[in-house]
Design a protein around this motif. Structure first.
Motif, mmCIF file in Angstrom:
data_model
loop_
_atom_site.group_PDB
_atom_site.id
_atom_site.type_symbol
_atom_site.label_atom_id
_atom_site.label_comp_id
_atom_site.label_asym_id
_atom_site.label_seq_id
_atom_site.Cartn_x
_atom_site.Cartn_y
_atom_site.Cartn_z
ATOM 1 N N SER A 2 0.836 -1.210 0.000
ATOM 2 C CA SER A 2 0.000 0.000 0.000
ATOM 3 C C SER A 2 0.859 1.243 0.000
ATOM 4 O O SER A 2 0.553 2.221 -0.687
ATOM 5 C CB SER A 2 -0.914 -0.017 1.228
ATOM 6 O OG SER A 2 -1.658 1.167 1.309
ATOM 7 N N LEU A 3 1.972 1.198 0.771
ATOM 8 C CA LEU A 3 2.869 2.347 0.767
ATOM 9 C C LEU A 3 3.538 2.520 -0.585
ATOM 10 O O LEU A 3 3.794 3.651 -1.020
ATOM 11 C CB LEU A 3 3.930 2.184 1.859
ATOM 12 C CG LEU A 3 3.395 2.220 3.312
ATOM 13 C CD1 LEU A 3 4.536 1.935 4.314
ATOM 14 C CD2 LEU A 3 2.781 3.592 3.610
ATOM 15 N N ALA A 4 3.811 1.393 -1.269
ATOM 16 C CA ALA A 4 4.446 1.463 -2.581
ATOM 17 C C ALA A 4 3.444 1.687 -3.699
ATOM 18 O O ALA A 4 3.835 1.790 -4.870
ATOM 19 C CB ALA A 4 5.240 0.189 -2.846
ATOM 20 N N SER A 5 2.159 1.760 -3.314
ATOM 21 C CA SER A 5 1.102 1.987 -4.309
ATOM 22 C C SER A 5 1.104 0.919 -5.374
ATOM 23 O O SER A 5 0.910 1.178 -6.571
ATOM 24 C CB SER A 5 1.233 3.378 -4.950
ATOM 25 O OG SER A 5 1.132 4.381 -3.978
ATOM 26 N N THR A 6 1.301 -0.313 -4.960
ATOM 27 C CA THR A 6 1.269 -1.446 -5.879
ATOM 28 C C THR A 6 0.280 -2.468 -5.342
ATOM 29 O O THR A 6 -0.112 -2.443 -4.168
ATOM 30 C CB THR A 6 2.649 -2.099 -6.022
ATOM 31 O OG1 THR A 6 3.071 -2.554 -4.738
ATOM 32 C CG2 THR A 6 3.646 -1.115 -6.598
#
Length: 1214
Positions: A230-234
């Motif tokens: 989620s932090l890496a937006s993946t």
């Protein structure tokens, strides 16, 4: 509270002493609030209210207490909460509690009690006791849900207090009507409804079945991987998990165990169910709705990224037995589908409408809504019928509770009877509505059971309100009987005013018992109990109260029976008995009173037998000879229907007699011997009154006939006898003929409508028979419908043809108006010719479509338009004919009066003015051929006026020839001839009028002498002119009359000018049959003038008396005495002209010559001439005599001197 008040007072003093050291807040009156007052108030309030010990309360008064108290007393805060918190300890037998003061309310299971202190004003006044400034409300907590305590607060506290206030205010406003209107304006009913809905909502929350919450356990490694993605937006995947973890068996086993726990927790929800027979209907509805929400929450968790990553890890490790059957093992899909289908029924279920209903109308409406929803949704939802039956029973329980709550609030025994009856009647309607809805629900439930192939179960609903329904029905009947008894024993009517009028006092009875008061006291027993309590104890109480009531009423019934039997015993005949029964019939519903009148059964049966005998006689007289038959004809009732109605009236009368006996003697009277005989006789008579045979005979008669609406519209019928109205014959084309004439001679043709009157009777019969409940065959009904469709047009055409014939008859009987109405007659003939090609089929086939087709479209409704146009044309012809007949009669009267009216211009002008006014009206109304008609009328007027002219000329001639010796008689006769043949007073009056104004005025001529000239004044020519003028005046009375005109309203002729036309009747002078009629008066005038000339000439001869000179006369006469002697003789003879005693000469009655003035002068002059001539004649005669004498003397002398011989001889020689 005393200690609280004392503490407040003391605290107020203490506040004044220590205001500089104690923090406080300034109040509205400028005095700072001392927290010590609030402290003492809490110490006095909390121990008795929440059971707090003084030692435990010390923790409440911490360092922040004074700040909180001051802030609460100021404007910033309106409420403060005292929270009792249970401390966690191992010793449950001796729990400890702590107390907190807060302005922020929170809920926790450890919060045992929460006491809310609510300010009544914006600030706290230290000078006023806090008990008068604060509300306190105890909010329970702990193990129980807050729904129960909140429901108790609303249902037992807030809502009853609001209802009590509204009820007291309504009573104070005076009357339910005014209070109800004011409540509606203020929104009080809506507020009551909101309270009921809030109470209901809290009850639903309290009754809900708790669905266990399912929280899926997520491994921390999986949770961290998802957070990293989620932090890496993946999108999270197994690549975010360390590779060694993917092969770690312990990690995989842990995930596998988590999945198994998921399955168990999900199965605990999907396999959850409840017994629908237990609990309420709202619990069943909320269970399925909550279950759907829980399943949706589980599905949302299973769709989460964490669960997907766990499944990916297991699949990556080849542990397919944990992933493949995961959804199947949970049963989530099937459970979700089932719950979703069930909730088609549960969603928008209108149960709240019932539970929140505040009156009976709302309850009834809610039942209709509920069952409409169930019956509609049960066809769509697979909700089992075996669960639907208990659900309906649960609704019945809610319905029973709500209805009981509503009825109890009205306090039924204390209500007036009208209100009581209205409420219970409405209650009975509600129960009837329930029964109707249950029937429909049962039908649908059976249908669904067969359709779904479910296991057969008896479709039967045990209503929980059955005992309440029976109690209300019984209570309604009981109250009705009581009310009837109370009314009949009242002081103003019934027994109090009728039967007991001979008693000592109104309402008094034997032994001094007051029946009215006794009935009231008996009813007071019932008022003290709950009449709607249908429990076992409540039923026993009701039975005991009813027995006590019956004991007291029984004494009243005994007294009523005694007096009623006396009244019936004094009845002289059965009618009076029936009158008593009808008057006091309300009391006969009571068994005891009903049993007391059984002995009169035989008398009443005999009376009914006599009445039935009269009905037999009425029936045997036959319908066609009865008055009803003639009345039916007047009311346009067809024969068959009227006969059936007559028979049914007799049957209804028979039923009335039977019902009267049943009303008086009770049900089962026909089981007695006399009753059986009367019943058998009435049954036999009723069979004779059966009208089915009449109806079937009529059907057979109709089927034999070929009745239909077809053929042409008109038909021509040959009439052998004298032709009546509507006969038609051919007529020559002329302005006065239209092609159709009325003929009164033998033979001819008649125009009629090709429509069988029996068809009209047919559709009237069918209409009445359908009203009477008979089943008419479809073919006859269609035939009647066709007849009904064309009936208005057929009747219109019949009436139009009849009117047309009558109008033509009027035209024929008034021969003078044919030309005037010729245009409308021709239009009528044109319409008849147009209708010859129209058939009835067009009306039958196009009648229905004509009402939907615009009037401008003449293609489809032209036949209907023809009927209207034909009726309009004939109506115009009738109106025009009637109007012209009235005018024609007025004109004829005026024309006839022309022959007999006074011979004056005013009389003639008035009559001609009436005629002209009528002609102008005819012109304005557009009558045809008016010029020709007026010309003919003018000829008739001319002939009458010509006769009047002939008569007036004759009268003038008679008057002109009259002499004074004839006297006035001949003149009166001549003038009387002009007046006509009228006799009596009117004729005499007219003769006098004509004699005064129609006499020939005599002319007086005077022979005068002036300047020695004799002349006639006025001259003879004046006499001629005057007589001719008078003759012209007599003739001018007629000749100068304005001739009638037909075109005074024609603007074209006015523009061209009327000089070419003759406007007067002067031309009548040229129309005498004999010219001698008009020549005679002029010849008489000339004859009279000639006589005057001859007479006046004699007088004018005397002019020579002045014109002649004496010498001329003397010279003219010469010396011939013969001429002188002749002249004297003529003078003597001429003297007779003027030498008379008369002074005038009359020439008939029309002329007088006055010669008085000239008579003396002529006489004097004549005397002068006569004297001179005589004198001269004397001189001449004297001279002649002298000469004669001298000659004689000479001759004598000569003779004397001669001898006779010489004379004789001389004669011979000669």
């Amino acid at each position: 509270m005393d200690s609280l008040t004392n503490g407040t007072t003391t605290n107020g003093t203490h506040h004044d002493d220590s205001s500089n050291s104690t923090p406080g807040a300034s109040t509205s009156n400028g005095t700072a609030f001392d927290p010590e007052i609030f402290r003492r108030y809490l110490k006095s309030l909390l121990p008795p209210v929440i059971g707090a010990s003084p030692e435990d309360l010390e923790g409440l008064f911490d360092d922040e207490f004074e700040e909180r108290a001051v802030r609460f007393s100021a404007d910033t805060g309106g409420v403060v909460y005292v929270v009792q918190v249970k401390e966690e300890s191992d010793d449950e037998s001796n729990p400890t509690y702590s107390y907190h003061l807060t302005q922020q309310l929170t809920y926790h299971p450890s919060h045992v009690t929460t006491l809310a202190l609510i300010k009544r004003g914006p600030t706290l006044d230290p000078l006023t006791p806090l008990a008068q400034q604060l509300h306190f409300l105890n909010l329970f907590g702990g193990d129980e849900t807050p729904y129960q305590s909140l429901h108790a607060v609303v249902s037992s506290g807030v809502k009853p207090w609001f209802d009590a206030f509204v009820g007291a205010r309504g009573a104070k406003d005076g009357g339910a009507g005014g209070a109800g209107a004011a409540d509606t304006k203020m929104g009080i009913p809506m507020t009551k409804k909101k309270f009921a809905e809030l109470e209901l909502s809290l009850l639903h929350l309290q009754q809900n079945v708790e669905i266990p919450e399912t929280h899926l356990i997520i491994h921390p490694v999986i949770q961290r991987a998802v957070e990293q993605a989620s932090l890496a937006s993946t999108r999270p995947n197994i690549s975010h998990i360390p590779p060694k973890m993917l092969t770690d068996s312990s990690f995989l086993n842990t995930l596998h165990s988590h999945v198994n726990q998921w399955i168990k927790s999900i199965q605990s929800v999907t396999k959850l169910t409840r017994d629908v027979a237990s609990g309420t209907a709202s619990q069943e509805i909320n269970f399925w709705l909550s279950l759907e929400r829980a399943l949706e929450g589980i599905e949302n968790q299973l769709r989460s990224e964490e669960v997907g990553m766990v499944m990916d890890c297991l699949r990556n490790a080849k542990r397919f037995h944990a992933t493949v059957s995961f959804i199947a093992d949970t049963g989530l899909k099937d459970a979700t589908d089932l719950v979703h289908k069930y909730n088609q029924l549960m969603k928008d279920f209108p149960l709240n409408e019932l539970l929140s209903a505040t009156d009976l109308d709302k309850i009834q409406e809610s039942l209709i809504l509920i069952f409409s929803h169930i019956n509609r949704k049960l066809r769509l939802s697979p909700y089992p019928v075996r669960r639907a039956l208990p659900l309906v029973e649960a609704i019945s329980r809610d319905f029973n509770d709500q209805l009981l709550r509503t009825l109890t609030s009205h306090r039924l025994p204390f209500l007036p009877y009208d209100t009581f009856e209205r409420l219970l009647s409405q209650t009975a309607n509600i129960f009837r509505t329930w029964d109707d809805q249950i029937k429909e629900f049962t039908i649908i439930a059976r249908e669904m059971t067969k359709k779904r192939n479910e296991k057969f179960i008896p479709i039967k609903v045990a209503p929980a309100h059955g005992r309440l329904q029976e109690r209300t029905r019984y209570l309604r009947e009981w109250r009705k009987q009581h009310e009837q008894l109370a009314v009949m024993t009242g002081p103003t009517k019934g027994l109090g005013g009728e039967i007991m009028s001979g008693g000592s006092s109104v309402g008094g009875g034997a032994g001094g018992m007051d029946m009215e008061e006794e009935v009231k006291e008996a009813y007071e027993v019932v008022k003290r109990i709950d009449v709607l309590d249908v429990s076992t104890e409540g039923t026993e109480i009701w039975m005991a109260a009813e027995n006590a009531y019956n004991e007291r009423v029984s004494r009243v019934e005994n007294q009523i029976i005694a007096r009623l039997r006396d009244r019936l015993g004094t009845a002289r005949n059965a009618n009076e008995m029936f009158r008593v029964f009808s008057k006091f019939n309300a009391l006969f519903v009571r068994p005891k009173i009903r049993g007391a009148i059984q002995e009169y059964q035989t008398q009443l049966i005999d009376s009914v037998k006599e009445d039935i005998k009269h009905l037999h006689e009425k029936f045997k007289t036959q319908y066609r000879t009865s008055e009803s038959y003639h009345m039916s004809l007047m009311r346009d009732l067809p024969p068959i229907s009227s006969a059936i109605i007559w028979a049914r009236q007799i049957e209804r009368q028979l039923s009335l007699y039977m019902k009267r006996v049943e009303d008086v003697l009770g049900k089962g009277w026909e089981h007695y011997a006399e009753g059986q005989k009367l019943q058998s006789e009435s049954g036999a008579f009723r069979k004779k009154l059966d009208t089915r045979g009449v109806f079937e005979a009529w059907l057979q008669d109709i089927n034999r006939r070929n009745m239909g609406v077809d053929g042409r519209l008109f038909e021509i019928v040959r009439v052998r006898g004298p032709v009546g109205v509507g006969a038609i014959t051919s007529a020559a084309a002329s302005p006065a003929s239209t092609g159709i004439n009325i003929s009164g001679h033998g033979g001819g043709f008649q125009l009629s409508i090709n429509f069988d009157p029996q068809i009209i009777t047919l559709f009237k019969e069918v209409r009445n028979l359908l009203w009477l409940g008979f089943q008419v065959p479809h073919a006859i009904t269609n035939m009647a419908k066709d007849a009904k469709r064309v009936y208005p047009h057929a009747v219109s055409l019949m009436e139009t043809v009849r009117t047309y014939g009558q109008t033509l008859e009027l035209v024929e009987s008034n021969r003078g108006i044919e030309w005037l109405v010729a245009e409308w007659r021709n239009e009528g003939m044109r319409m008849v010719g147009k209708g010859m090609n129209i058939r009835w089929d067009y009306f039958v086939n196009q009648y229905d479509t004509s009402r939907y087709v615009p009037a401008s479209d003449g293609r489809d409704n032209r036949h209907i338009l023809f009927v209207r146009e034909f009726a309009s044309v004939v109506s115009v012809l009738q109106d025009k004919t009637n109007s012209v007949i009235d005018l024609y009669k007025d004109i004829l009267r005026a024309v006839e009066d022309l022959a007999t009216c006074s011979y004056t211009t005013e009389a003639f002008s008035e009559l001609l003015g009436k005629i002209q006014s009528a002609i102008d009206r005819l012109n304005l109304e557009g009558y045809a051929n008016l010029d020709y008609w007026v010309a003919e009328l003018d000829k008739r007027i001319e002939s009458i006026l010509l006769q009047r002219l002939t008569q007036i000329i004759s009268v003038w001639c008679t008057e002109f020839e009259r002499t004074d010796e004839d006297g006035p008689s001949s003149r009166a006769i001549g003038l009387g001839g002009l007046g006509g043949k009228k006799k009596g007073g009117k004729g005499i009056k007219e003769e006098k009028f004509m004699e005064t104004h129609m006499a020939v005025k005599p002319i007086v001529h005077e022979i005068r002498i002036q300047n020695q000239v004799i002349f006639l004044d006025p001259p003879i020519e004046y006499a001629r002119a005057t007589w001719i003028q008078q003759l012209h005046d007599w003739l001018g009375v007629v000749c100068r009359l304005r001739r009638i005109q037909s075109s005074r309203y024609e603007i074209g002729l006015q523009m061209q000018g009327m000089a070419a036309g003759e406007t007067t009747y002067t031309s009548l002078l040229t129309q005498f049959p004999d010219n001698a009629i008009l020549e005679r008066p002029f010849s008489l005038i000339e004859t009279k003038v000639q006589y005057l000339k001859e007479y006046v000439a004699k007088w004018l001869q005397f002019q020579s008396l002045w014109d002649l000179e004496t010498e001329y006369v003397f010279n003219r006469l010469g010396d011939s005495l013969a001429n002188w002697q002749q002249l004297l003789t003529e003078i003597k003879k001429a003297r007779s002209t003027f030498d008379t005693s008369e002074t005038q000469k009359s020439f008939g009655a029309v002329c007088v010559i006055d010669y008085e003035q000239v008579q003396a002068k002529v006489n004097g002059k004549y005397d002068q001439w006569q004297r001179e001539i005589l004198s001269k004649f004397g001189t001449k005669l004297g001279n002649a005599m002298k000469e004669m004498h001298a000659s004689i003397l000479k001759a004598r002398n000569d003779l004397e001197h001669h001898s006779i011989e010489g004379l004789v001889g001389g004669q011979r020689r000669a």
